[in-house]
Design a protein around this motif. Structure first.
Motif, short mmCIF file in Angstrom:
data_model
loop_
_atom_site.label_atom_id
_atom_site.label_comp_id
_atom_site.label_asym_id
_atom_site.label_seq_id
_atom_site.Cartn_x
_atom_site.Cartn_y
_atom_site.Cartn_z
N LYS A 41 47.06 56.18 46.27
CA LYS A 41 47.55 56.33 47.64
C LYS A 41 48.58 55.25 47.97
O LYS A 41 49.56 55.50 48.66
N ALA A 42 48.35 54.05 47.45
CA ALA A 42 49.31 52.98 47.67
C ALA A 42 50.63 53.29 46.98
O ALA A 42 51.72 53.09 47.55
N LYS A 49 51.10 41.50 48.91
CA LYS A 49 50.10 42.06 48.02
C LYS A 49 49.24 43.06 48.80
O LYS A 49 48.97 42.86 49.98
N CYS A 50 48.80 44.09 48.09
CA CYS A 50 47.91 45.09 48.67
C CYS A 50 46.69 45.21 47.74
O CYS A 50 46.81 45.68 46.61
N PHE A 51 45.53 44.77 48.23
CA PHE A 51 44.29 44.85 47.45
C PHE A 51 43.63 46.20 47.68
O PHE A 51 43.40 46.61 48.83
N VAL A 52 43.31 46.90 46.59
CA VAL A 52 42.64 48.20 46.68
C VAL A 52 41.40 48.19 45.79
O VAL A 52 41.37 47.51 44.76
N PRO A 53 40.34 48.96 46.15
CA PRO A 53 39.09 48.90 45.39
C PRO A 53 38.89 50.00 44.36
O PRO A 53 37.91 49.98 43.64
N SER A 54 39.80 50.98 44.30
CA SER A 54 39.53 52.12 43.41
C SER A 54 40.82 52.76 42.92
O SER A 54 41.91 52.50 43.46
N GLY A 114 38.29 45.96 43.28
CA GLY A 114 36.97 46.28 43.81
C GLY A 114 36.79 45.73 45.22
O GLY A 114 37.71 45.16 45.81
N LEU A 115 35.58 45.91 45.78
CA LEU A 115 35.28 45.41 47.11
C LEU A 115 34.61 44.04 47.02
O LEU A 115 33.76 43.81 46.15
N PRO A 116 34.95 43.13 47.91
CA PRO A 116 34.27 41.83 47.92
C PRO A 116 32.83 41.99 48.42
O PRO A 116 32.59 42.65 49.43
N ILE A 117 31.88 41.42 47.70
CA ILE A 117 30.48 41.47 48.11
C ILE A 117 29.86 40.08 48.02
O ILE A 117 30.37 39.23 47.30
N ARG A 118 28.77 39.88 48.74
CA ARG A 118 28.11 38.59 48.73
C ARG A 118 27.49 38.28 47.36
O ARG A 118 27.11 39.18 46.63
N LYS A 119 27.36 37.00 47.07
CA LYS A 119 26.91 36.58 45.74
C LYS A 119 25.52 37.12 45.42
O LYS A 119 25.21 37.37 44.25
N GLY A 120 24.67 37.30 46.44
CA GLY A 120 23.32 37.79 46.19
C GLY A 120 23.29 39.16 45.55
O GLY A 120 22.30 39.54 44.93
N PHE A 121 24.39 39.92 45.67
CA PHE A 121 24.46 41.27 45.10
C PHE A 121 25.08 41.29 43.71
O PHE A 121 25.16 42.35 43.10
N TRP A 122 25.51 40.14 43.21
CA TRP A 122 26.11 40.13 41.88
C TRP A 122 25.06 40.50 40.85
O TRP A 122 23.88 40.16 40.98
N VAL A 162 42.40 46.75 51.57
CA VAL A 162 41.88 48.08 51.93
C VAL A 162 40.39 48.12 51.59
O VAL A 162 40.00 47.87 50.45
N THR A 163 39.56 48.44 52.59
CA THR A 163 38.11 48.35 52.40
C THR A 163 37.42 49.70 52.28
O THR A 163 36.19 49.76 52.27
N ASP A 164 38.17 50.79 52.21
CA ASP A 164 37.57 52.10 51.95
C ASP A 164 37.65 52.38 50.45
O ASP A 164 38.53 51.89 49.75
N LEU A 165 36.74 53.22 49.97
CA LEU A 165 36.67 53.50 48.54
C LEU A 165 37.47 54.72 48.11
O LEU A 165 38.07 54.74 47.04
N GLY A 166 37.47 55.77 48.94
CA GLY A 166 38.08 57.03 48.51
C GLY A 166 39.26 57.50 49.32
O GLY A 166 40.02 58.34 48.87
#
Length: 229
Positions: A31-32, A20-25, A46-54, A3-7
């Motif tokens: 909701k799950a 499995k159900c991955f949730v970011p918040s 959490g949400l997957p982000i590119r390494k440059g943002f770590w 799931v890629t939405d936050l709220g």
């Protein structure tokens, strides 16, 4: 399922039949659960982000770190300007000087930001706002950039001598693949109160985000997660 939405998310994202159900918040975890997915099936990661943002631990600082303004114009101006209101009192064209020692994480972070700005060809030590319209440069980026640039220039020249040439603010506009927006904004006259850089599509968005003090965008959850780090 990831799931890629936050709220919030549509109920069809939550199927009790998944492995499995991955949730970011926390909100999406609940909701799950409301859709009968068991705790054993849910992974809150959490949400997957590119390494440059770590995050870089060497420049991390406490949210409670304080700064003080040194420009005389800021201390004498009883009517806060646009950027000052935007940052809750931390703008007004004043350069910020940390109160802590040069070895503190706060100072290290400020120095790292100035060094990064220099690498990107930007001016150091002045409030910087980043305007982003996504990879395709959508969302009325021309109008947004013109409006914001006008406000910053007005604040940057308010009460200053007409001979003043050094900008008090900086705006970076990343137009993505929107060549029309890039061409239109590149030919715009912005005034002496704001320094403006217009870019097309870039592959180092993480650097521009770290170099900025504020981001103006119609953000999706991915951008929100990246900007929050």
């Amino acid at each position: 399922t990831v799931v890629t939405d936050l709220g919030g998310a549509h109920p069809t994202w939550f199927n009790p039949g998944v492995d499995k159900c991955f949730v970011p918040s926390d909100a999406l975890y609940q909701k799950a659960r409301d859709r009968k997915i068991t705790p054993e099936q849910i992974i809150q990661y959490g949400l997957p982000i590119r390494k440059g943002f770590w995050s870089d631990p060497s420049t991390a600082s406490s949210p409670s770190s304080t700064t003080t303004t040194t420009a005389a114009a800021a201390s004498s101006n009883n009517n806060p300007g646009f950027f000052e209101r935007l940052f809750g009192g931390g703008g007004g064209g004043a350069k910020q000087t940390p109160q802590k020692s040069s070895s503190s994480p706060t100072v290290a972070k400020v120095n790292a930001k100035d060094a990064l700005r220099a690498e990107l060809g930007l001016k150091p030590s002045i409030p910087t706002v980043l305007v982003v319209g996504g990879g395709d440069g959508m969302g009325g980026i021309i109008e947004q950039a013109k409006s914001l640039g006008s406000k910053l220039n007005a604040d940057g020249t308010s009460g200053e001598s007409s001979e003043e040439e050094e900008a008090l603010y900086q705006m970076v506009v990343i137009c993505g693949k929107n060549e029309k927006a890039q061409s239109t904004l590149s030919s715009q006259e912005w005034g002496s109160g704001v320094s403006v850089e217009i870019k097309g599509f870039v592959n180092n968005m993480d650097e521009y985000m770290r170099a900025s003090d504020a981001i103006v965008t119609k953000a999706g959850p991915g951008t929100i997660a990246e900007a929050s780090i």
